[in-house]
Design a protein around this motif. Structure first.
Motif, PDB file in Angstrom:
ATOM      1  N   ILE A 164       0.824  -1.196   0.000  1.00  0.00           N
ATOM      2  CA  ILE A 164       0.000   0.000   0.000  1.00  0.00           C
ATOM      3  C   ILE A 164       0.868   1.259   0.000  1.00  0.00           C
ATOM      4  CG2 ILE A 164      -0.202   0.101   2.524  1.00  0.00           C
ATOM      5  CD1 ILE A 164      -3.130   0.986   2.115  1.00  0.00           C
ATOM      6  N   LEU A 165       0.375   2.301  -0.667  1.00  0.00           N
ATOM      7  CA  LEU A 165       0.980   3.639  -0.676  1.00  0.00           C
ATOM      8  C   LEU A 165       2.364   3.682  -1.318  1.00  0.00           C
ATOM      9  CD1 LEU A 165      -0.109   5.048   2.808  1.00  0.00           C
ATOM     10  CD2 LEU A 165      -0.984   5.688   0.558  1.00  0.00           C
ATOM     11  N   THR A 166       2.630   2.758  -2.235  1.00  0.00           N
ATOM     12  CA  THR A 166       3.918   2.774  -2.922  1.00  0.00           C
ATOM     13  C   THR A 166       3.785   3.154  -4.391  1.00  0.00           C
ATOM     14  OG1 THR A 166       3.758   0.447  -3.569  1.00  0.00           O
ATOM     15  CG2 THR A 166       4.759   0.940  -1.420  1.00  0.00           C
ATOM     16  N   HIS A 220     -10.945   0.328  -1.205  1.00  0.00           N
ATOM     17  CA  HIS A 220      -9.753   1.169  -1.003  1.00  0.00           C
ATOM     18  C   HIS A 220      -8.527   0.482  -1.610  1.00  0.00           C
ATOM     19  CE1 HIS A 220      -6.470   3.023   1.327  1.00  0.00           C
ATOM     20  NE2 HIS A 220      -7.306   3.928   1.796  1.00  0.00           N
ATOM     21  N   HIS A 221      -7.629   1.284  -2.167  1.00  0.00           N
ATOM     22  CA  HIS A 221      -6.375   0.733  -2.676  1.00  0.00           C
ATOM     23  C   HIS A 221      -5.578   0.104  -1.536  1.00  0.00           C
ATOM     24  CE1 HIS A 221      -4.034   4.255  -1.056  1.00  0.00           C
ATOM     25  NE2 HIS A 221      -5.206   4.837  -1.170  1.00  0.00           N
ATOM     26  N   PRO A 222      -4.674  -0.855  -1.813  1.00  0.00           N
ATOM     27  CA  PRO A 222      -4.312  -1.369  -3.130  1.00  0.00           C
ATOM     28  C   PRO A 222      -5.418  -2.227  -3.727  1.00  0.00           C
ATOM     29  CG  PRO A 222      -3.193  -2.644  -1.432  1.00  0.00           C
ATOM     30  CD  PRO A 222      -3.891  -1.514  -0.732  1.00  0.00           C
ATOM     31  N   TRP A 223      -5.416  -2.301  -5.042  1.00  0.00           N
ATOM     32  CA  TRP A 223      -6.464  -3.029  -5.753  1.00  0.00           C
ATOM     33  C   TRP A 223      -5.926  -4.419  -6.106  1.00  0.00           C
ATOM     34  CZ3 TRP A 223      -5.347   2.204  -7.508  1.00  0.00           C
ATOM     35  CH2 TRP A 223      -6.203   3.142  -6.910  1.00  0.00           C
ATOM     36  N   GLY A 276      -2.956   9.511  -1.036  1.00  0.00           N
ATOM     37  CA  GLY A 276      -2.505   8.360  -1.821  1.00  0.00           C
ATOM     38  C   GLY A 276      -0.991   8.318  -1.816  1.00  0.00           C
ATOM     39  N   PRO A 277      -0.387   7.529  -2.697  1.00  0.00           N
ATOM     40  CA  PRO A 277       1.075   7.466  -2.753  1.00  0.00           C
ATOM     41  C   PRO A 277       1.645   8.814  -3.177  1.00  0.00           C
ATOM     42  CG  PRO A 277       0.060   5.636  -3.956  1.00  0.00           C
ATOM     43  CD  PRO A 277      -1.033   6.597  -3.650  1.00  0.00           C
ATOM     44  N   GLY A 278       2.606   9.314  -2.417  1.00  0.00           N
ATOM     45  CA  GLY A 278       3.198  10.602  -2.734  1.00  0.00           C
ATOM     46  C   GLY A 278       3.958  10.608  -4.037  1.00  0.00           C
ATOM     47  N   SER A 279       4.358   9.437  -4.514  1.00  0.00           N
ATOM     48  CA  SER A 279       5.129   9.359  -5.756  1.00  0.00           C
ATOM     49  C   SER A 279       4.247   9.257  -6.989  1.00  0.00           C
ATOM     50  CB  SER A 279       6.063   8.143  -5.710  1.00  0.00           C
ATOM     51  OG  SER A 279       5.309   6.947  -5.518  1.00  0.00           O
ATOM     52  N   PHE A 280       2.940   9.152  -6.805  1.00  0.00           N
ATOM     53  CA  PHE A 280       2.038   9.000  -7.951  1.00  0.00           C
ATOM     54  C   PHE A 280       1.877  10.331  -8.678  1.00  0.00           C
ATOM     55  CE2 PHE A 280      -2.463   9.311  -9.440  1.00  0.00           C
ATOM     56  CZ  PHE A 280      -2.339   8.453 -10.531  1.00  0.00           C
ATOM     57  N   ALA A 460       7.696   8.315   3.670  1.00  0.00           N
ATOM     58  CA  ALA A 460       8.288   9.595   3.300  1.00  0.00           C
ATOM     59  C   ALA A 460       7.890   9.972   1.881  1.00  0.00           C
ATOM     60  CB  ALA A 460       9.801   9.505   3.402  1.00  0.00           C
ATOM     61  N   PRO A 461       7.632  11.261   1.642  1.00  0.00           N
ATOM     62  CA  PRO A 461       7.264  11.705   0.294  1.00  0.00           C
ATOM     63  C   PRO A 461       8.349  11.356  -0.721  1.00  0.00           C
ATOM     64  CG  PRO A 461       6.894  13.444   1.907  1.00  0.00           C
ATOM     65  CD  PRO A 461       7.628  12.360   2.613  1.00  0.00           C
ATOM     66  N   ARG A 462       7.920  10.780  -1.819  1.00  0.00           N
ATOM     67  CA  ARG A 462       8.855  10.458  -2.899  1.00  0.00           C
ATOM     68  C   ARG A 462       8.687  11.432  -4.063  1.00  0.00           C
ATOM     69  NH1 ARG A 462       7.140   5.841  -0.473  1.00  0.00           N
ATOM     70  NH2 ARG A 462       8.728   4.361   0.185  1.00  0.00           N
ATOM     71  N   GLY A 463       7.990  12.497  -3.796  1.00  0.00           N
ATOM     72  CA  GLY A 463       7.770  13.518  -4.807  1.00  0.00           C
ATOM     73  C   GLY A 463       7.935  14.889  -4.194  1.00  0.00           C
ATOM     74  N   PRO A 464       7.733  15.916  -4.975  1.00  0.00           N
ATOM     75  CA  PRO A 464       7.956  17.279  -4.493  1.00  0.00           C
ATOM     76  C   PRO A 464       6.915  17.711  -3.479  1.00  0.00           C
ATOM     77  CG  PRO A 464       6.977  17.295  -6.672  1.00  0.00           C
ATOM     78  CD  PRO A 464       7.297  15.864  -6.371  1.00  0.00           C
ATOM     79  N   ILE A 465       7.326  18.608  -2.599  1.00  0.00           N
ATOM     80  CA  ILE A 465       6.424  19.219  -1.637  1.00  0.00           C
ATOM     81  C   ILE A 465       6.291  20.687  -2.049  1.00  0.00           C
ATOM     82  CG2 ILE A 465       5.964  19.689   0.788  1.00  0.00           C
ATOM     83  CD1 ILE A 465       8.036  17.436   1.388  1.00  0.00           C
ATOM     84  N   ALA A 466       5.293  20.957  -2.873  1.00  0.00           N
ATOM     85  CA  ALA A 466       5.142  22.307  -3.403  1.00  0.00           C
ATOM     86  C   ALA A 466       4.801  23.276  -2.270  1.00  0.00           C
ATOM     87  CB  ALA A 466       4.048  22.326  -4.459  1.00  0.00           C
TER      88      ALA A 466
END
Length: 525
Positions: A164-166, A220-223, A276-280, A460-466
């Protein structure tokens, strides 16, 4: 003998998931029969669009700002009001919660909260007014009852679940959090929840009055439903959902008319790790991946419907059906392709706020079938349970018993959002009234919420934190009669200035005071 209450909830299920609400893919005959013989609330909204705040409103009958669980990551205090405890104390009801609870942060590796460690302590309650709790989440990791049951009895099946959340790619198309799970259907958590509900009901005497909350973790995800069932719907045969705008150019044009974090998320400048996943990154989602996600969700909805049918059949076998009220709803919705997006988050539109809500009154109550279009909410459920049990609605509940016929005079329903992360700091207040939805963006803050530096590595967020800061002048306004997809934001349209001002005043006139002091954000969840 009084009336029993079976309270069925799903997790992250759209209003149109059910056939009775316009769904055309998943077959949901059990829910449809409940609606056709009971009351279908066409404009039911949650009071928050993520799990913990919504579920805390269900159990307390209070607005989010009153019970204090304003975001995932804020634990509901153990001594908070509970409709289960109230029914037990005032009316002698036997009470149980089987499935997903999530009143306390789930990512709790240290076992700080009882909900997450009770199975490891060989406990099934009593807790929060429930005589019995047997808990499950979306995967068999962790210390919940379902997890330990699967680990003990079928350890080789644990690896079949998607993490989940990856946003980990899977399935035929590389869709995020999709996996064809080799687990036998009877070991999957949907059937487990139904089986544990039946087992609890079988432990009761025929004359007992009971309140049973049967809470499914899906869709709810994961599906990742059982693979022997997952192929029953071929994703290649699915049309794209009606709320999917089509081309990237059209999606970006629609999102550009909304506050900044909509388009920033779609294009990958904002990591939506509260929903959801921060990297999505939504713009990378292909149309075939969306089809496959939707196919898996439809399958999960069908499995839930069939599980409900087994439990209702057992209730009938026990002779309880004539005096059993059945409720069906969810905590929040799922974007599921609307606006080119997936998951949930600070996005106050029908996909997340509008809920399936069905009440099939006990046949002995002789309440006629109706469709109710007046707005209702989660906070109206607990007062309705009290009314069924024949006990006064306590002063600490802020909702009212659900109407059973049109003409209730209800005008509005309110939904809120507060970020659990200080670095995000968003605060949204929404009102639905007279076919319009208005969302006020209050001034962003940085003084409340969880410090991102303390997040466990897996979260941890794998994407930007605007660095998105709203100054309190931004917002959204939709005319749902003319624009049911909510593609045209009327917030800055001069023709709607008077209506905007009126709705905004109505919103704040009907919001209760905030809890003071606020409950702390203890952990991301």
């Amino acid at each position: 003998m009084g009336r029993n209450i079976l309270f069925i909830t799903t997790d992250q299920q759209r209003y149109d998931a059910l056939g009775c609400n316009g769904g055309t893919i998943a077959k949901t005959p059990v829910a449809d029969r409940l609606a056709n013989s009971g009351i279908n609330y066409r404009r039911a909204h949650n009071q928050n669009v993520v799990c913990m705040p919504a579920r805390s409103t269900m159990i307390t009958g209070q607005y989010v700002r009153t019970h204090g669980v304003v975001a995932n990551g804020v634990a509901l205090p153990p001594d908070s009001p509970s409709v289960a405890a109230y029914l037990h104390e005032k009316a002698g009801y036997r009470t149980a919660l089987l499935g997903k609870a999530h009143f306390e942060p789930a990512f709790d590796l240290q076992g700080r909260w009882f909900e997450n460690k009770m199975a490891r302590q060989n406990s099934t309650g009593r807790y929060r007014g429930f005589d019995r709790m047997e808990l499950a989440m979306h995967s068999p990791i962790g210390g919940w009852h379902y997890s330990l049951w699967l680990q003990k009895n079928y350890p080789d099946e644990i690896s079949g679940f998607a993490p989940i959340l990856t946003a980990q790619p899977g399935g035929d198309t590389g869709a995020p959090e999709v996996k064809y799970n080799p687990i036998p259907r009877e070991h999957y958590h949907t059937d487990w929840v139904a089986a544990r509900t039946i087992a609890y009901l079988d432990s009761l005497d025929p004359g007992d009055n009971w309140f049973v909350w049967m809470s499914f973790p899906d869709p709810h995800h994961p599906w990742d439903p059982p693979q022997d069932e997952a192929r029953r719907i071929n994703w290649r045969d699915l049309d794209l959902p009606a709320g999917y705008p089509g081309s990237r150019e059209k999606i970006e044009k629609i999102l550009a008319g909304k506050p900044r974090h909509w388009l920033d998320w779609y294009q990958g400048r904002f990591g939506n790790f509260e929903g959801g996943p921060g990297s999505f990154v939504p713009c990378k989602l292909t149309e075939d991946q969306l089809r496959e996600v939707n196919a898996m969700i439809h399958v999960e909805n069908e499995l839930i419907d069939q599980a409900c049918g087994r439990v209702l059949a057992r209730i009938a076998e026990r002779g309880w059906e004539p005096r059993t009220d059945v409720f069906f709803t969810t905590d929040h919705g799922e974007l599921q392709g609307d606006f080119g997006l997936l998951y949930k988050g600070p996005y106050h539109v029908d996909a997340l706020m509008r809920l399936p809500m069905i009440w099939r009154p006990a046949p002995s109550a002789k309440i006629t079938h109706n469709e109710i279009t007046e707005p209702v909410g989660h906070l109206d459920l607990a007062p309705t349970f009290c009314q069924i049990a024949g006990v006064p609605v306590p002063d600490w509940m802020q909702g009212k018993p659900l109407p059973t016929a049109p003409g209730s005079g209800r005008e509005r329903v309110i939904t809120e959002w507060d970020s659990q992360f200080a670095a995000i700091g968003m605060h949204l207040r929404s009102i639905y009234r007279d076919g319009y939805t208005l969302t006020v963006y209050e001034k962003s803050t940085r003084d409340y919420g969880f410090d991102l530096g303390n997040i466990p590595p897996m979260l941890a967020p794998r994407g930007p934190i605007a660095d998105i800061r709203y100054d309190g002048t931004e917002g959204e306004l939709y005319n749902l009669r003319e624009d049911p997809m909510q593609w045209r934001n009327l917030w800055d349209d001069p023709a709607y200035a008077k209506l905007k001002s009126d709705l905004r005043a109505d919103l704040y006139d009907n919001l209760p005071p905030e809890r003071n002091p606020k409950l702390p954000v203890d952990a991301p969840a």
